[in-house]
Design a protein around this motif. Structure first.
Motif, PDB file in Angstrom:
ATOM      1  N   VAL A  18       0.850  -1.193   0.000  1.00  0.00           N
ATOM      2  CA  VAL A  18       0.000   0.000   0.000  1.00  0.00           C
ATOM      3  C   VAL A  18       0.883   1.239   0.000  1.00  0.00           C
ATOM      4  O   VAL A  18       0.699   2.157  -0.805  1.00  0.00           O
ATOM      5  CB  VAL A  18      -0.962   0.020   1.212  1.00  0.00           C
ATOM      6  N   ARG A  19       1.875   1.268   0.869  1.00  0.00           N
ATOM      7  CA  ARG A  19       2.768   2.428   0.956  1.00  0.00           C
ATOM      8  C   ARG A  19       3.464   2.671  -0.377  1.00  0.00           C
ATOM      9  O   ARG A  19       3.551   3.804  -0.854  1.00  0.00           O
ATOM     10  CB  ARG A  19       3.801   2.223   2.059  1.00  0.00           C
ATOM     11  N   ALA A  20       3.960   1.606  -1.001  1.00  0.00           N
ATOM     12  CA  ALA A  20       4.676   1.739  -2.278  1.00  0.00           C
ATOM     13  C   ALA A  20       3.760   2.249  -3.391  1.00  0.00           C
ATOM     14  O   ALA A  20       4.212   2.948  -4.302  1.00  0.00           O
ATOM     15  CB  ALA A  20       5.295   0.407  -2.677  1.00  0.00           C
ATOM     16  N   ALA A  21       2.475   1.910  -3.323  1.00  0.00           N
ATOM     17  CA  ALA A  21       1.537   2.312  -4.374  1.00  0.00           C
ATOM     18  C   ALA A  21       1.046   3.756  -4.223  1.00  0.00           C
ATOM     19  O   ALA A  21       0.472   4.308  -5.153  1.00  0.00           O
ATOM     20  CB  ALA A  21       0.345   1.354  -4.389  1.00  0.00           C
ATOM     21  N   LEU A  22       1.264   4.329  -3.053  1.00  0.00           N
ATOM     22  CA  LEU A  22       0.844   5.717  -2.830  1.00  0.00           C
ATOM     23  C   LEU A  22       1.792   6.685  -3.512  1.00  0.00           C
ATOM     24  O   LEU A  22       2.985   6.404  -3.643  1.00  0.00           O
ATOM     25  CB  LEU A  22       0.814   6.029  -1.336  1.00  0.00           C
ATOM     26  N   PRO A  23       1.283   7.857  -3.907  1.00  0.00           N
ATOM     27  CA  PRO A  23       2.193   8.883  -4.411  1.00  0.00           C
ATOM     28  C   PRO A  23       3.175   9.272  -3.300  1.00  0.00           C
ATOM     29  O   PRO A  23       2.798   9.266  -2.113  1.00  0.00           O
ATOM     30  CB  PRO A  23       1.275  10.058  -4.751  1.00  0.00           C
ATOM     31  N   PRO A  24       4.407   9.572  -3.628  1.00  0.00           N
ATOM     32  CA  PRO A  24       5.411   9.896  -2.604  1.00  0.00           C
ATOM     33  C   PRO A  24       4.960  10.969  -1.614  1.00  0.00           C
ATOM     34  O   PRO A  24       5.268  10.875  -0.418  1.00  0.00           O
ATOM     35  CB  PRO A  24       6.614  10.367  -3.410  1.00  0.00           C
ATOM     36  N   GLU A  25       4.189  11.940  -2.068  1.00  0.00           N
ATOM     37  CA  GLU A  25       3.776  13.032  -1.176  1.00  0.00           C
ATOM     38  C   GLU A  25       2.728  12.596  -0.150  1.00  0.00           C
ATOM     39  O   GLU A  25       2.468  13.313   0.806  1.00  0.00           O
ATOM     40  CB  GLU A  25       3.258  14.231  -1.979  1.00  0.00           C
ATOM     41  N   ARG A  26       2.136  11.414  -0.289  1.00  0.00           N
ATOM     42  CA  ARG A  26       1.144  10.916   0.664  1.00  0.00           C
ATOM     43  C   ARG A  26       1.729   9.902   1.648  1.00  0.00           C
ATOM     44  O   ARG A  26       1.078   9.510   2.618  1.00  0.00           O
ATOM     45  CB  ARG A  26      -0.026  10.237  -0.071  1.00  0.00           C
ATOM     46  N   ARG A  27       2.954   9.462   1.419  1.00  0.00           N
ATOM     47  CA  ARG A  27       3.533   8.396   2.243  1.00  0.00           C
ATOM     48  C   ARG A  27       3.767   8.805   3.687  1.00  0.00           C
ATOM     49  O   ARG A  27       3.580   8.000   4.599  1.00  0.00           O
ATOM     50  CB  ARG A  27       4.809   7.872   1.601  1.00  0.00           C
ATOM     51  N   ILE A  51      -7.530   1.780  -0.970  1.00  0.00           N
ATOM     52  CA  ILE A  51      -8.416   2.426  -1.933  1.00  0.00           C
ATOM     53  C   ILE A  51      -7.836   3.764  -2.377  1.00  0.00           C
ATOM     54  O   ILE A  51      -7.972   4.150  -3.538  1.00  0.00           O
ATOM     55  CB  ILE A  51      -9.831   2.566  -1.344  1.00  0.00           C
ATOM     56  N   GLU A  52      -7.148   4.445  -1.483  1.00  0.00           N
ATOM     57  CA  GLU A  52      -6.522   5.723  -1.842  1.00  0.00           C
ATOM     58  C   GLU A  52      -5.449   5.561  -2.920  1.00  0.00           C
ATOM     59  O   GLU A  52      -5.087   6.535  -3.578  1.00  0.00           O
ATOM     60  CB  GLU A  52      -5.906   6.386  -0.606  1.00  0.00           C
ATOM     61  N   THR A  53      -4.955   4.339  -3.118  1.00  0.00           N
ATOM     62  CA  THR A  53      -3.940   4.128  -4.167  1.00  0.00           C
ATOM     63  C   THR A  53      -4.571   4.132  -5.549  1.00  0.00           C
ATOM     64  O   THR A  53      -3.851   4.141  -6.551  1.00  0.00           O
ATOM     65  CB  THR A  53      -3.183   2.787  -3.978  1.00  0.00           C
ATOM     66  N   ARG A  54      -5.893   4.094  -5.605  1.00  0.00           N
ATOM     67  CA  ARG A  54      -6.609   4.049  -6.883  1.00  0.00           C
ATOM     68  C   ARG A  54      -7.507   5.283  -7.019  1.00  0.00           C
ATOM     69  O   ARG A  54      -8.647   5.287  -6.546  1.00  0.00           O
ATOM     70  CB  ARG A  54      -7.467   2.784  -6.964  1.00  0.00           C
ATOM     71  N   PRO A  55      -7.020   6.339  -7.647  1.00  0.00           N
ATOM     72  CA  PRO A  55      -7.842   7.559  -7.807  1.00  0.00           C
ATOM     73  C   PRO A  55      -9.167   7.291  -8.522  1.00  0.00           C
ATOM     74  O   PRO A  55     -10.161   7.966  -8.242  1.00  0.00           O
ATOM     75  CB  PRO A  55      -6.950   8.483  -8.636  1.00  0.00           C
TER      76      PRO A  55
END
Length: 84
Positions: A18-27, A51-55
């Motif tokens: 999940v962390r890896a799939a998030l945009p860097p600014e959200r990690r 779910i936040e990883t999928r806009p």
């Protein structure tokens, strides 16, 4: 796994994924949320972030929420109308 317009959508399955799939600014926000969450809330919290990883999923949810807030219940079934 979740669904979007009737199609199965795979989501990241581990905290690391999940962390890896998030945009860097959200990690950083994710790291804080996970590290400060009570253990009994971790499952739901990680699901939320998955779910936040999928806009596209988030946009669909927001669209449905806006429809309901506008009083348009078309496409929804009231609980009392469900066959049980």
């Amino acid at each position: 796994m979740t669904y979007l317009d009737g199609e199965a959508v795979a989501l990241p399955r581990t905290i690391k994924d999940v962390r890896a799939a998030l945009p860097p600014e959200r990690r950083g926000e994710f790291d804080r949320a996970v590290s400060e969450a009570p253990a009994e809330e971790l499952f739901g919290l990680v699901g939320h972030w998955a779910i936040e990883t999928r806009p596209d999923l988030r946009a669909k949810d927001e669209s449905l929420f806006a429809q309901l807030e506008a009083g348009d219940f078309s496409g929804f079934t009231a609980e009392e109308d469900l066959d049980r």
